[in-house]
Design a protein around this motif. Sequence first.
Motif, PDB file in Angstrom:
ATOM      1  N   LYS A 225      11.464 -28.722 -36.371  1.00 30.50           N
ATOM      2  CA  LYS A 225      11.003 -28.106 -35.123  1.00 30.50           C
ATOM      3  C   LYS A 225       9.575 -27.587 -35.221  1.00 30.50           C
ATOM      4  CE  LYS A 225      15.396 -26.414 -33.324  1.00 30.50           C
ATOM      5  NZ  LYS A 225      15.667 -26.548 -31.932  1.00 30.50           N
ATOM      6  N   VAL A 226       8.958 -27.536 -34.042  1.00 29.95           N
ATOM      7  CA  VAL A 226       7.651 -26.901 -33.856  1.00 29.95           C
ATOM      8  C   VAL A 226       7.898 -25.578 -33.127  1.00 29.95           C
ATOM      9  CG1 VAL A 226       5.457 -27.067 -32.605  1.00 29.95           C
ATOM     10  CG2 VAL A 226       6.398 -29.095 -33.744  1.00 29.95           C
ATOM     11  N   PHE A 227       7.257 -24.522 -33.599  1.00 29.70           N
ATOM     12  CA  PHE A 227       7.374 -23.194 -32.979  1.00 29.70           C
ATOM     13  C   PHE A 227       5.979 -22.762 -32.512  1.00 29.70           C
ATOM     14  CE2 PHE A 227      10.954 -23.565 -35.786  1.00 29.70           C
ATOM     15  CZ  PHE A 227      11.981 -22.802 -35.230  1.00 29.70           C
ATOM     16  N   ILE A 228       5.835 -22.552 -31.215  1.00 28.15           N
ATOM     17  CA  ILE A 228       4.555 -22.115 -30.641  1.00 28.15           C
ATOM     18  C   ILE A 228       4.777 -20.747 -29.982  1.00 28.15           C
ATOM     19  CG2 ILE A 228       2.790 -22.614 -28.900  1.00 28.15           C
ATOM     20  CD1 ILE A 228       3.432 -25.632 -29.361  1.00 28.15           C
ATOM     21  N   ASN A 229       3.844 -19.824 -30.212  1.00 31.69           N
ATOM     22  CA  ASN A 229       3.885 -18.476 -29.620  1.00 31.69           C
ATOM     23  C   ASN A 229       5.231 -17.791 -29.885  1.00 31.69           C
ATOM     24  OD1 ASN A 229       1.394 -19.291 -28.664  1.00 31.69           O
ATOM     25  ND2 ASN A 229       2.040 -19.517 -26.543  1.00 31.69           N
ATOM     26  N   ALA A 230       5.752 -17.969 -31.085  1.00 35.09           N
ATOM     27  CA  ALA A 230       7.080 -17.445 -31.424  1.00 35.09           C
ATOM     28  C   ALA A 230       7.087 -15.920 -31.469  1.00 35.09           C
ATOM     29  CB  ALA A 230       7.529 -18.008 -32.767  1.00 35.09           C
ATOM     30  N   LYS A 231       8.260 -15.380 -31.125  1.00 35.40           N
ATOM     31  CA  LYS A 231       8.484 -13.929 -31.217  1.00 35.40           C
ATOM     32  C   LYS A 231       9.909 -13.719 -31.702  1.00 35.40           C
ATOM     33  CE  LYS A 231       7.755  -9.490 -29.720  1.00 35.40           C
ATOM     34  NZ  LYS A 231       8.361  -8.830 -30.856  1.00 35.40           N
TER      35      LYS A 231
ATOM     36  N   THR B 285      17.136 -13.861 -34.113  1.00 27.99           N
ATOM     37  CA  THR B 285      17.047 -14.457 -32.780  1.00 27.99           C
ATOM     38  C   THR B 285      15.562 -14.566 -32.475  1.00 27.99           C
ATOM     39  OG1 THR B 285      19.142 -13.511 -32.102  1.00 27.99           O
ATOM     40  CG2 THR B 285      17.652 -14.205 -30.341  1.00 27.99           C
ATOM     41  N   ILE B 286      15.139 -15.749 -32.078  1.00 30.57           N
ATOM     42  CA  ILE B 286      13.710 -16.023 -31.885  1.00 30.57           C
ATOM     43  C   ILE B 286      13.487 -16.737 -30.559  1.00 30.57           C
ATOM     44  CG2 ILE B 286      13.833 -18.221 -33.190  1.00 30.57           C
ATOM     45  CD1 ILE B 286      10.997 -17.523 -34.303  1.00 30.57           C
ATOM     46  N   THR B 287      12.425 -16.327 -29.866  1.00 31.97           N
ATOM     47  CA  THR B 287      11.987 -17.008 -28.643  1.00 31.97           C
ATOM     48  C   THR B 287      10.700 -17.743 -28.976  1.00 31.97           C
ATOM     49  OG1 THR B 287      12.966 -15.281 -27.284  1.00 31.97           O
ATOM     50  CG2 THR B 287      11.295 -16.656 -26.229  1.00 31.97           C
TER      51      THR B 287
ATOM     52  N   THR C  10      15.269 -19.702 -26.625  1.00 35.02           N
ATOM     53  CA  THR C  10      15.682 -18.510 -27.371  1.00 35.02           C
ATOM     54  C   THR C  10      16.907 -18.935 -28.155  1.00 35.02           C
ATOM     55  OG1 THR C  10      14.826 -16.988 -25.708  1.00 35.02           O
ATOM     56  CG2 THR C  10      16.466 -16.109 -27.246  1.00 35.02           C
ATOM     57  N   GLU C  11      16.803 -18.850 -29.492  1.00 35.02           N
ATOM     58  CA  GLU C  11      17.859 -19.370 -30.361  1.00 35.02           C
ATOM     59  C   GLU C  11      18.143 -18.386 -31.492  1.00 35.02           C
ATOM     60  OE1 GLU C  11      16.621 -24.014 -29.453  1.00 35.02           O
ATOM     61  OE2 GLU C  11      15.945 -23.097 -31.316  1.00 35.02           O
ATOM     62  N   THR C  12      19.354 -18.477 -32.024  1.00 35.53           N
ATOM     63  CA  THR C  12      19.758 -17.636 -33.147  1.00 35.53           C
ATOM     64  C   THR C  12      20.019 -18.536 -34.351  1.00 35.53           C
ATOM     65  OG1 THR C  12      20.689 -15.993 -31.657  1.00 35.53           O
ATOM     66  CG2 THR C  12      21.466 -15.951 -33.936  1.00 35.53           C
ATOM     67  N   TYR C  13      19.491 -18.129 -35.504  1.00 35.76           N
ATOM     68  CA  TYR C  13      19.659 -18.890 -36.744  1.00 35.76           C
ATOM     69  C   TYR C  13      20.121 -17.946 -37.833  1.00 35.76           C
ATOM     70  CZ  TYR C  13      16.891 -22.383 -34.320  1.00 35.76           C
ATOM     71  OH  TYR C  13      16.442 -23.290 -33.401  1.00 35.76           O
ATOM     72  N   ASP C  14      20.801 -18.522 -38.850  1.00 35.41           N
ATOM     73  CA  ASP C  14      21.176 -17.702 -39.991  1.00 35.41           C
ATOM     74  C   ASP C  14      20.968 -18.480 -41.286  1.00 35.41           C
ATOM     75  OD1 ASP C  14      23.271 -19.497 -40.096  1.00 35.41           O
ATOM     76  OD2 ASP C  14      24.807 -18.056 -39.532  1.00 35.41           O
ATOM     77  N   GLY C  15      21.184 -17.770 -42.412  1.00 31.59           N
ATOM     78  CA  GLY C  15      21.080 -18.405 -43.725  1.00 31.59           C
ATOM     79  C   GLY C  15      19.696 -18.960 -44.014  1.00 31.59           C
ATOM     80  N   LEU C  16      19.682 -20.149 -44.620  1.00 32.94           N
ATOM     81  CA  LEU C  16      18.403 -20.740 -45.033  1.00 32.94           C
ATOM     82  C   LEU C  16      17.500 -21.089 -43.859  1.00 32.94           C
ATOM     83  CD1 LEU C  16      19.188 -23.075 -48.076  1.00 32.94           C
ATOM     84  CD2 LEU C  16      17.711 -21.068 -48.026  1.00 32.94           C
TER      85      LEU C  16
END
Length: 196
Positions: free
Chosen positions: A84-90, A122-124, A134-140
């Motif tokens: 994935k590409v993340f732009i202007n992430a928060k 959780t990141i937007t 807006t997604e939630t990730y865990d672990g690695l």
Amino acid sequence: MILPIVAYGEPVLRKVGKNITSDYPKLEELLANMWETMYNAHGVGLAAPQIGLPIRLFLVDTSPFSDDEDLTSEQQKALKDFKKVFINAKIEAETGDEWDFNEGCLSIPDIREDVKRKPEITITYLDENFKEHTETYDGLLARVIQHEYDHIEGVLFTDKLSSLKKRLLKSRLDKISKGKIDVDYRMRFPNIKKGR
């Protein structure tokens, strides 16, 4: 095109990145160059500050972690398919009990240390088409994203170490900033004396 990765000590690594808009010049070319640069250096993530740009952009491909036999087949699949590409992430939230994991950084070659981070985020962010997620990730997955996110906040993984550990690493970090290190990818060093 493979770009040089800036080394520890370069001021851009300490800047909080600026948001960008969809008309950012040559964005598609920049992303292609960043993927190529990251793969050439055998990285799983690369942030724009690491190639000298103080902007809120990073990319992640965790497929190299998918071979880890300690992971469940579900975890392996998630890591294998994550690019994935993340732009202007928060980062909106970081939750759970902190856990240690051994981290390294392309801007700080040959130094790896255990870093404590929370296991879930959780990141937007905007993707390369400027669609918001807006997604939630865990672990690695969370860990790699947190590491790259720190770069757009002007933070390095070494900042998260104890003061004793930082003192022990100081001379090695100084050598990296002076280019006194062997790396098998292109780098730009902030403190190389001119005329050597």
